[in-house]
Motif scaffolding. Sequence first.
Motif, PDB file in Angstrom:
ATOM      1  N   THR A  64       0.843  -1.187   0.069  1.00 26.24           N
ATOM      2  CA  THR A  64      -0.097   0.054   0.051  1.00 26.24           C
ATOM      3  C   THR A  64       0.958   1.159   0.032  1.00 26.24           C
ATOM      4  N   ASP A  65       0.644   2.228  -1.051  1.00 24.83           N
ATOM      5  CA  ASP A  65       1.438   3.372  -0.997  1.00 24.83           C
ATOM      6  C   ASP A  65       0.270   4.452  -1.103  1.00 24.83           C
ATOM      7  N   ILE A  66      -0.081   5.195   0.004  1.00 28.63           N
ATOM      8  CA  ILE A  66      -0.897   6.096   0.093  1.00 28.63           C
ATOM      9  C   ILE A  66      -0.607   7.490  -0.504  1.00 28.63           C
ATOM     10  N   SER A  67       0.348   7.762  -0.954  1.00 27.34           N
ATOM     11  CA  SER A  67       1.102   8.917  -1.743  1.00 27.34           C
ATOM     12  C   SER A  67       0.609   8.739  -3.214  1.00 27.34           C
ATOM     13  N   ARG A  68       0.029   7.568  -3.850  1.00 30.11           N
ATOM     14  CA  ARG A  68      -0.411   7.482  -4.952  1.00 30.11           C
ATOM     15  C   ARG A  68      -1.736   7.663  -5.310  1.00 30.11           C
ATOM     16  N   PRO A  69      -2.024   8.285  -6.305  1.00 28.75           N
ATOM     17  CA  PRO A  69      -3.532   8.484  -6.633  1.00 28.75           C
ATOM     18  C   PRO A  69      -4.201   7.325  -6.694  1.00 28.75           C
ATOM     19  N   PHE A  70      -5.617   7.448  -6.328  1.00 23.74           N
ATOM     20  CA  PHE A  70      -6.490   6.400  -6.371  1.00 23.74           C
ATOM     21  C   PHE A  70      -6.622   5.742  -7.732  1.00 23.74           C
ATOM     22  N   ALA A  71      -6.385   6.117  -8.929  1.00 20.73           N
ATOM     23  CA  ALA A  71      -6.763   5.808 -10.099  1.00 20.73           C
ATOM     24  C   ALA A  71      -5.486   4.771 -10.434  1.00 20.73           C
ATOM     25  N   PHE A  72      -4.237   5.204  -9.811  1.00 20.88           N
ATOM     26  CA  PHE A  72      -2.770   4.450  -9.911  1.00 20.88           C
ATOM     27  C   PHE A  72      -3.070   3.189  -9.096  1.00 20.88           C
ATOM     28  N   ARG A  73      -3.470   3.396  -7.863  1.00 15.75           N
ATOM     29  CA  ARG A  73      -3.731   1.914  -6.980  1.00 15.75           C
ATOM     30  C   ARG A  73      -4.869   1.220  -7.536  1.00 15.75           C
ATOM     31  N   ARG A  74      -6.175   1.528  -8.035  1.00 18.92           N
ATOM     32  CA  ARG A  74      -7.005   0.689  -8.454  1.00 18.92           C
ATOM     33  C   ARG A  74      -6.589   0.163  -9.918  1.00 18.92           C
ATOM     34  N   SER A  75      -5.489   0.664 -10.634  1.00 20.69           N
ATOM     35  CA  SER A  75      -5.109  -0.090 -11.829  1.00 20.69           C
ATOM     36  C   SER A  75      -4.205  -1.199 -11.618  1.00 20.69           C
ATOM     37  N   ARG A  76      -3.485  -1.198 -10.197  1.00 18.47           N
ATOM     38  CA  ARG A  76      -2.846  -2.374  -9.777  1.00 18.47           C
ATOM     39  C   ARG A  76      -3.450  -3.211  -9.298  1.00 18.47           C
ATOM     40  N   ILE A  77      -4.691  -2.974  -8.555  1.00 19.14           N
ATOM     41  CA  ILE A  77      -5.534  -3.934  -8.176  1.00 19.14           C
ATOM     42  C   ILE A  77      -6.363  -4.615  -9.221  1.00 19.14           C
ATOM     43  N   GLU A  78      -6.556  -3.964 -10.243  1.00 15.44           N
ATOM     44  CA  GLU A  78      -7.373  -4.743 -11.257  1.00 15.44           C
ATOM     45  C   GLU A  78      -6.444  -5.477 -11.920  1.00 15.44           C
ATOM     46  N   SER A  79      -5.165  -4.962 -12.124  1.00 16.55           N
ATOM     47  CA  SER A  79      -4.159  -5.830 -12.974  1.00 16.55           C
ATOM     48  C   SER A  79      -3.930  -7.347 -12.198  1.00 16.55           C
ATOM     49  N   LYS A  80      -3.721  -6.969 -10.706  1.00 13.63           N
ATOM     50  CA  LYS A  80      -3.643  -8.238  -9.932  1.00 13.63           C
ATOM     51  C   LYS A  80      -5.029  -9.099  -9.881  1.00 13.63           C
ATOM     52  N   LEU A  81      -6.052  -8.761  -9.939  1.00 10.24           N
ATOM     53  CA  LEU A  81      -7.286  -9.514 -10.114  1.00 10.24           C
ATOM     54  C   LEU A  81      -7.227 -10.160 -11.314  1.00 10.24           C
ATOM     55  N   ARG A  82      -6.681  -9.341 -12.409  1.00  8.71           N
ATOM     56  CA  ARG A  82      -6.957  -9.906 -14.000  1.00  8.71           C
ATOM     57  C   ARG A  82      -5.842 -11.108 -14.074  1.00  8.71           C
ATOM     58  N   GLY A  83      -4.976 -11.037 -13.344  1.00 11.89           N
ATOM     59  CA  GLY A  83      -3.868 -11.971 -13.329  1.00 11.89           C
ATOM     60  C   GLY A  83      -4.102 -13.129 -12.452  1.00 11.89           C
ATOM     61  N   LEU A  84      -4.985 -13.356 -11.838  1.00 13.19           N
ATOM     62  CA  LEU A  84      -5.452 -14.581 -11.182  1.00 13.19           C
ATOM     63  C   LEU A  84      -5.609 -15.832 -11.982  1.00 13.19           C
ATOM     64  N   GLY A  85      -5.245 -16.994 -11.522  1.00 13.26           N
ATOM     65  CA  GLY A  85      -5.262 -18.303 -12.274  1.00 13.26           C
ATOM     66  C   GLY A  85      -4.203 -18.502 -13.319  1.00 13.26           C
TER      67      GLY A  85
END
Length: 179
Positions: A64-85
């Motif tokens: 978690t890096d709270i200095s980053r904007p929400f859009a950046f953090r969301r893209s990392r989360i979505e990327s991780k979710l897409r990369g499951l499996g």
Amino acid sequence: MKDLLEMLPEHFREIPEVVELQNAFSKWANAMHEARDELFAQFDVKTATMKGLALWETALGIATDISRPFAFRRSRIESKLRGLGTTTMGMIANVAESFSNSEIEVVEYADEYRFDVVFTGTVGIPPNMDDLTAAIEEIKPAHLAFAYVYTYRTWGMVKHMTWGDAAAYTWEQLREGTL
């Protein structure tokens, strides 16, 4: 939410104690509904805010890096979710698209144990390449190498411009399409 007083029969609306009590209950009920809506917003990565994003990141093992904007953090989360499996070239393209917000083509060279990530929908180098590289490294099989293929604007693509027209732009703007 509808005012609780409006839900009562007409004759109760004239009793001062009932009016005062219903107004107090209305404030609590409205606060409860707002809290519920805020909680439900945290369940969707696209609407999650500070606390929700931190929970998503913790659950997925992302720092978690709270200095980053929400859009950046969301893209990392979505990327991780897409990369499951199980990792496929389509999955890698999907993850890369979540970082570049444009079309991606993954070209596989199976006999050479490598693949290229081709940015077909982006001119120039997309932002956030370090995090994209980390995401691909995390999901790809360890024995595969990969490279990025960028698209740049060629002189043939700007031949409609005169030298005078082109002088109004920097070389980077001409090459990467930020005209």
